[in-house]
Design a protein around this motif. Structure first.
Motif, PDB file in Angstrom:
ATOM      1  N   ASP A   1      -0.345   0.300  12.138  1.00 25.89           N
ATOM      2  CA  ASP A   1      -1.147   0.619  10.958  1.00 25.89           C
ATOM      3  C   ASP A   1      -2.430   1.381  11.289  1.00 25.89           C
ATOM      4  O   ASP A   1      -3.221   1.686  10.389  1.00 25.89           O
ATOM      5  CB  ASP A   1      -1.512  -0.671  10.208  1.00 25.89           C
ATOM      6  CG  ASP A   1      -0.300  -1.362   9.628  1.00 25.89           C
ATOM      7  OD1 ASP A   1       0.644  -0.654   9.227  1.00 25.89           O
ATOM      8  OD2 ASP A   1      -0.290  -2.607   9.581  1.00 25.89           O
ATOM      9  N   ARG A   2      -2.623   1.713  12.541  1.00 21.07           N
ATOM     10  CA  ARG A   2      -3.828   2.455  12.929  1.00 21.07           C
ATOM     11  C   ARG A   2      -3.565   3.950  12.783  1.00 21.07           C
ATOM     12  O   ARG A   2      -3.320   4.674  13.746  1.00 21.07           O
ATOM     13  CB  ARG A   2      -4.229   2.103  14.364  1.00 21.07           C
ATOM     14  CG  ARG A   2      -4.540   0.628  14.554  1.00 21.07           C
ATOM     15  CD  ARG A   2      -4.755   0.274  16.016  1.00 21.07           C
ATOM     16  NE  ARG A   2      -4.825  -1.177  16.197  1.00 21.07           N
ATOM     17  CZ  ARG A   2      -4.895  -1.796  17.377  1.00 21.07           C
ATOM     18  NH1 ARG A   2      -4.913  -1.071  18.490  1.00 21.07           N
ATOM     19  NH2 ARG A   2      -4.945  -3.111  17.443  1.00 21.07           N
TER      20      ARG A   2
ATOM     21  N   GLY B   1      -9.052  -7.891   2.642  1.00 19.78           N
ATOM     22  CA  GLY B   1      -8.883  -8.106   4.072  1.00 19.78           C
ATOM     23  C   GLY B   1      -7.899  -7.156   4.714  1.00 19.78           C
ATOM     24  O   GLY B   1      -7.349  -7.410   5.761  1.00 19.78           O
ATOM     25  N   SER B   2      -7.607  -6.047   4.054  1.00 15.22           N
ATOM     26  CA  SER B   2      -6.763  -5.016   4.632  1.00 15.22           C
ATOM     27  C   SER B   2      -7.184  -3.684   4.038  1.00 15.22           C
ATOM     28  O   SER B   2      -7.893  -3.637   3.046  1.00 15.22           O
ATOM     29  CB  SER B   2      -5.277  -5.272   4.334  1.00 15.22           C
ATOM     30  OG  SER B   2      -5.037  -5.205   2.949  1.00 15.22           O
ATOM     31  N   ILE B   3      -6.764  -2.613   4.670  1.00 18.06           N
ATOM     32  CA  ILE B   3      -7.189  -1.298   4.203  1.00 18.06           C
ATOM     33  C   ILE B   3      -6.242  -0.788   3.126  1.00 18.06           C
ATOM     34  O   ILE B   3      -5.038  -0.801   3.274  1.00 18.06           O
ATOM     35  CB  ILE B   3      -7.223  -0.306   5.375  1.00 18.06           C
ATOM     36  CG1 ILE B   3      -8.335  -0.709   6.336  1.00 18.06           C
ATOM     37  CG2 ILE B   3      -7.437   1.117   4.904  1.00 18.06           C
ATOM     38  CD1 ILE B   3      -8.509   0.231   7.476  1.00 18.06           C
TER      39      ILE B   3
ATOM     40  N   GLU C   1       4.563  -0.010   4.833  1.00 20.43           N
ATOM     41  CA  GLU C   1       5.628  -1.004   4.974  1.00 20.43           C
ATOM     42  C   GLU C   1       6.935  -0.489   4.388  1.00 20.43           C
ATOM     43  O   GLU C   1       8.007  -0.691   4.963  1.00 20.43           O
ATOM     44  CB  GLU C   1       5.205  -2.305   4.281  1.00 20.43           C
ATOM     45  CG  GLU C   1       6.196  -3.448   4.434  1.00 20.43           C
ATOM     46  CD  GLU C   1       6.384  -3.874   5.883  1.00 20.43           C
ATOM     47  OE1 GLU C   1       7.458  -4.410   6.203  1.00 20.43           O
ATOM     48  OE2 GLU C   1       5.456  -3.649   6.693  1.00 20.43           O
ATOM     49  N   VAL C   2       6.862   0.186   3.242  1.00 14.97           N
ATOM     50  CA  VAL C   2       8.063   0.753   2.624  1.00 14.97           C
ATOM     51  C   VAL C   2       8.691   1.790   3.553  1.00 14.97           C
ATOM     52  O   VAL C   2       9.908   1.816   3.758  1.00 14.97           O
ATOM     53  CB  VAL C   2       7.712   1.384   1.257  1.00 14.97           C
ATOM     54  CG1 VAL C   2       8.909   2.180   0.725  1.00 14.97           C
ATOM     55  CG2 VAL C   2       7.334   0.305   0.253  1.00 14.97           C
TER      56      VAL C   2
END
Length: 220
Positions: free
Chosen positions: A150-151, A182-184, A204-205
Motif C-alpha cells: 500500500d506504499r 486510521g488508514s489513507i 484491495e479490489v
C-alpha cells in the motif's frame, strides 16, 4: 498546516531488526552497519506510546547533538517541545527497483522535541537495537504504518536533509490524507458518473482481480 516529513530506510514493520525484517537504504550509517535509529519507529511500548527518531550525521560527533528547529512548526524560542504535529515518513528509493520515495506511514499527531530525549529504561527491543534516544513520540492509536503493497503515494521532498518542515510541494498530498479512519483514503473531488471510492479499497479490489486472473491461468 505545519507538519514534519522524515526520510527513513525501508522496513516491513519497524519493530526492530530481525532475520525477516531489516533496513534497506536510509543513509550511509544504515547501509554500512545494517542499523538505523528509525528501526523501532512503529513499535508500541508498554506505556501505549510509540517512540521515534531520525538519523542525523552530526549527531555522531562527540559532545554534539543536533536540535530540531521546532520554531518552524510553531514553537516559541523557550519551548522544549511542541504537540499535535503530524509526522510523515517516506523512503524506499533503494527497495526492489523503486525509483522514487513513497509514503511509508505517519503519526497523526505527535510530540516533537527540540533536543534528543532519553528512552525509558525498560525498552528491551530498543536496547537490543542499540537505541538510546528519541526525538518524537505519539500515542499508538495515532500511529499508522502502511503495508508494503500500500506504499504507493509518491512523497519525495527535494532536500538533502533527513527531515524537512512543511514542504510546500507536499501540502496538497497531506491535505488529501484523511485521519478519520486510521488508514489513507484519497479525498478526490467528486465527478459525475464516477464513485469516490476510498484509495485502499480500490487497491484491495485491484489486488483481488490480479489474484483471480493468476488463479484462472494457472488452472488453465
Amino acid at each position: 498546516m505545519n507538519f514534519l516529513a522524515i526520510r527513513v530506510g525501508w522496513m516491513k514493520e519497524y519493530k526492530g531488526i530481525t532475520q525477516s525484517d531489516y533496513i534497506i537504504g536510509g543513509g550511509k550509517n544504515p547501509e554500512e552497519t545494517g542499523r538505523g535509529v528509525e528501526v523501532c519507529n512503529f513499535l508500541t511500548h508498554t506505556d501505549g506510546y510509540v517512540y521515534g527518531n531520525v538519523g542525523v550525521k552530526r549527531d555522531n560527533l562527540p559532545g554534539h547533538k543536533v536540535e530540531l528547529s521546532i520554531n518552524r512548526l510553531g514553537a516559541n524560542d523557550e519551548d522544549d517541545f511542541i504537540t499535535d504535529i503530524p509526522i510523515f515518513f517516506f523512503g524506499g528509493k533503494q527497495f526492489k527497483g523503486i525509483n522514487e520515495n513513497r509514503l511509508i506511514g505517519y503519526y497523526k499527531k505527535a510530540i516533537v522535541y527540540r533536543k534528543s530525549q532519553r528512552l525509558p529504561v525498560d525498552m528491551v527491543t530498543h536496547e537490543k537495537n542499540q537505541l538510546k534516544y528519541y526525538r518524537f513520540k505519539a500515542k499508538a492509536e495515532d500511529v499508522v504504518l502502511l503495508k508494503q503493497v500500500d506504499r504507493t503515494t509518491k512523497f519525495s521532498p527535494t532536500t538533502q536533509s533527513q527531515w524537512c518542515f512543511t514542504p510546500k510541494k507536499y501540502i496538497n498530498v497531506v491535505k488529501n490524507i484523511s485521519f478519520s479512519k486510521g488508514s489513507i483514503e484519497k479525498n478526490s473531488p467528486r465527478k459525475s458518473g464516477r464513485k469516490n471510492t476510498p484509495y485502499l479499497q480500490r487497491i484491495e479490489v485491484e489486488r483481488k482481480a490480479v489474484a483471480l486472473t493468476i488463479t484462472h491461468y494457472e488452472e488453465f
